[in-house]
Each structure stands twice: as structure tokens, then as C-alpha cells.
Design a protein around this motif. Sequence first.
Motif, short mmCIF file in Angstrom:
data_model
loop_
_atom_site.label_atom_id
_atom_site.label_comp_id
_atom_site.label_asym_id
_atom_site.label_seq_id
_atom_site.Cartn_x
_atom_site.Cartn_y
_atom_site.Cartn_z
N UNK A 162 -0.36 -6.82 7.05
CA UNK A 162 -0.15 -5.38 7.24
C UNK A 162 -1.03 -4.59 6.27
N UNK A 163 -0.87 -3.28 6.25
CA UNK A 163 -1.74 -2.43 5.43
C UNK A 163 -1.57 -2.66 3.94
N UNK A 164 -0.49 -3.33 3.54
CA UNK A 164 -0.28 -3.66 2.13
C UNK A 164 -0.73 -5.07 1.79
N UNK A 181 -3.15 -2.55 -1.68
CA UNK A 181 -2.12 -3.52 -2.03
C UNK A 181 -0.76 -2.88 -2.08
N UNK A 182 0.26 -3.70 -2.10
CA UNK A 182 1.64 -3.21 -2.12
C UNK A 182 1.93 -2.53 -3.44
N UNK A 183 2.62 -1.41 -3.39
CA UNK A 183 2.87 -0.64 -4.62
C UNK A 183 3.79 -1.37 -5.59
N UNK A 184 4.81 -2.06 -5.08
CA UNK A 184 5.75 -2.76 -5.96
C UNK A 184 5.50 -4.27 -6.01
N UNK A 188 -9.28 -6.63 6.33
CA UNK A 188 -8.08 -7.21 6.95
C UNK A 188 -6.87 -6.29 6.86
N UNK A 189 -6.82 -5.45 5.82
CA UNK A 189 -5.68 -4.52 5.72
C UNK A 189 -5.95 -3.22 6.49
N UNK A 190 -7.07 -3.20 7.22
CA UNK A 190 -7.31 -2.11 8.14
C UNK A 190 -8.24 -1.01 7.69
N UNK A 191 -8.93 -1.21 6.57
CA UNK A 191 -9.83 -0.17 6.09
C UNK A 191 -11.17 -0.23 6.82
#
Length: 393
Positions: free
Chosen positions: A124-126, A287-290, A339-342
Motif C-alpha cells: 500500500x502507500x505506506x 513510509x508508515x508514520x508509526x 511501488x508505493x505509488x509515487x
Amino acid sequence: MSKKIYADNAATTRVYPEVLDAMKTYFDEEYWNPSSTYESAGKAAKKVAEARNVIANAINARDKEIFFTGGGSESDNWAIKGVADALREKGNHIITTKIEHHAVLHTCEFLEKHGFEVTYLPVDEDGLVDLEELESAIRPTTILISVMFANNEIGTIEPIAEIGKIAKEHGVTFHTDAVQAFGHEPIDVEAMNIDLLSASAHKLNGPKGVGLLYIRRGTKISNLIHGGGQENGRRAGTTNTAGIIGFAKATEIAVENMEKNNQYEARLRDKLIERILEEVPYVRLNGHRERRLANNANFCFRFIEGESLLIMLDLKGICASSGSACTSGSLDPSHVLLAIGLPHEIAHGSIRFSISTDTKEEDIDYIVDELKGIVERLRSMSPLYEDFVKEVG
């Protein structure tokens, strides 16, 4: 230029003085080959055994399940090629993700040329793997799942225990590239149902040139290097005594201080993230914030080439990177960011800062203060930014 701030610890780390001290004797005074039969060699072999025990305890493994290698890339290659060879008669399907380190991706691509089929799962986006998608990708011919513990570029930590559970329920061998996580995140190979795990000493203040592959007892895997009987006959070659002892010392220090170090690094990481997002416009945190490594902060700066930003940061004494050190010099944008969609034009403007306990609060302030001026200067020379400002203005 006198100031130097090192913020590229995901690439490699400073070797601790205690690690160097532990290694030194085995270069000059106690330089014996542990495979020899005389008494002094036996002492060296005992030290290697003690080191193996320290590292095994760090991940709740047995001593005999730890095999020393030349580094993380070697361990990844051994895990994937070794299982593929050993289980060729059972099946030819491997599952991995699109954001793995190239040591995994290129190994899988190599196997595809030799009759194996590989599913590259999206994220996913993270940067997180979808567990339902992973489980649905398993076939009767699936022999291996390889998913990294934490991403080396964007720092996202994957749901490893959940993946391990799925793999175990389906009778599939599970490998994780834990090069970025070992010594930085709690790892329990039993609780997480990990069958194979790769790690490297130089990512946790140990020496370069030594790594490990954890192989769960009973896991079918072919030997890596044929020759002598080192590493229980699985990986021949003269034992790297000093490197292994240094690896163990670095592991001991990392495990003992993990919670304290992570709290310190996460506090500085969060300050870096918050200041950049608040004070620099048109920036994206990747990346994931947490669910991310305590020392990792990865950004994309729109309308700027990451390489130009890195060069100007270097002129100010700031060492960072645009992604994996193994792909530096490549003109292509990061495969992880794609891969995360950018889109390509945004992915090209990426910078990774990876700090350590050596990083000070004033270093964070210096990085942001200098970064703001550099970004402004580079954007002032960008026709794309000029057109964008006209459009939104």
C-alpha cells in the motif's frame, strides 16, 4: 568545512570502540584458525561458539541454527537459492514483495530464468503488505515466502508475526531479510514463526564483511559453499573469528540498549519529520508514520532532483542518501517509491535520513535549517516549480 553530520546509518554504522577492542586480539595475538587442532586454536573455536550463543539468544534461536556468512546479501542469496534447490521437486513458486532489497529481488529474477515462478506482491502507500493478498497468492507449488522485516529505504516495519503464522499454516518456508531490523527491533523467531532470517553486523555498529543466516532446525535448504567443514559443513571457508566476535559484541550492546536507543532516536526522528513537514512546502513523508524504524525518515521534495539535494547537503557537511547504498549511482528512481505509488517525477526527489544515538538535537536543527535554504535555492532554478507557482498563484 569542519562540520560533519552523519545521517546515513541505514547504509552503514560506526563500529563501537568496545567492538573494536573485542576484535583486536584475534587479529594479532590470538590469530589462530579455529578449525585447527592445537590448544590455541581450540580457544579461538570456543570464542566463536560463545559468539554464536550470544547472537542466537538475541532472537530466541538455538546455537546450531546460526550460520555465519559474509553479509546480508550473501545470506539472502543462500536462503532463497538454497530453499529453491532443496525443494525443487516439491514446487517452483516463490512469493516476495516489490519493495525488497535487490539482494532478494535479483536472486528471484535469477531463479525465474531457471524455471521458477515468482509472485511480487504489491504494497500500500505506506509500504505495508496486504495479508489477505499474500495468503491468496499461495499455491500448492509455493515453497518459499520472503518478506523483509523492515524496509531499508522508507523504514516501514512489516507484520512479520502475522506473515509467519500464515506461512506455517500453509506449510510454506518463511524467510525474512532482517538486515535493517536485527539489533534495532525485538525479534523472536519462535513467536514469529520465522524459518530463515538474514542479518548483517555493520548495520548495528559491528564490522563489515560478516553476517548471519538463521536456519530453523529441520528447514530444508541446500549448502551454500562446498569445501571444508566450517559452519557445520553448510558454508565452507576459513572462519572469520574477529568479525564474528565483533558481531556478537555489537549484538550484545544493541540488545541491552535497544529500548533506550529506540526512544532516543524516535524522539529525534519525529522532530526531524515534524520540522520538515511544517517548514518546507510540497514535501511528502514516505513510509508508515508509526510502524517504522526508530531512526528512519524518508522524504520526497517536489520539483527537485534528489541527487542535487544530496550534493548540496554534502557541501554543508551533512551525509544522507537517496535510497539504498547498494543502488547509488543509478539514474532510475527508487523501486520502493514507485511501488508505493509515487510518480517518477516525485520519486526522483527522495532523500533518506537515518540517524543514530550519535546524532544530537542540534544536529537535527542544523539539518533542517540548511535543508530549507537548499530546497529554496534549487526550486528557484526549476522551470517546473516556476510554472507550478504561476498556476497555484
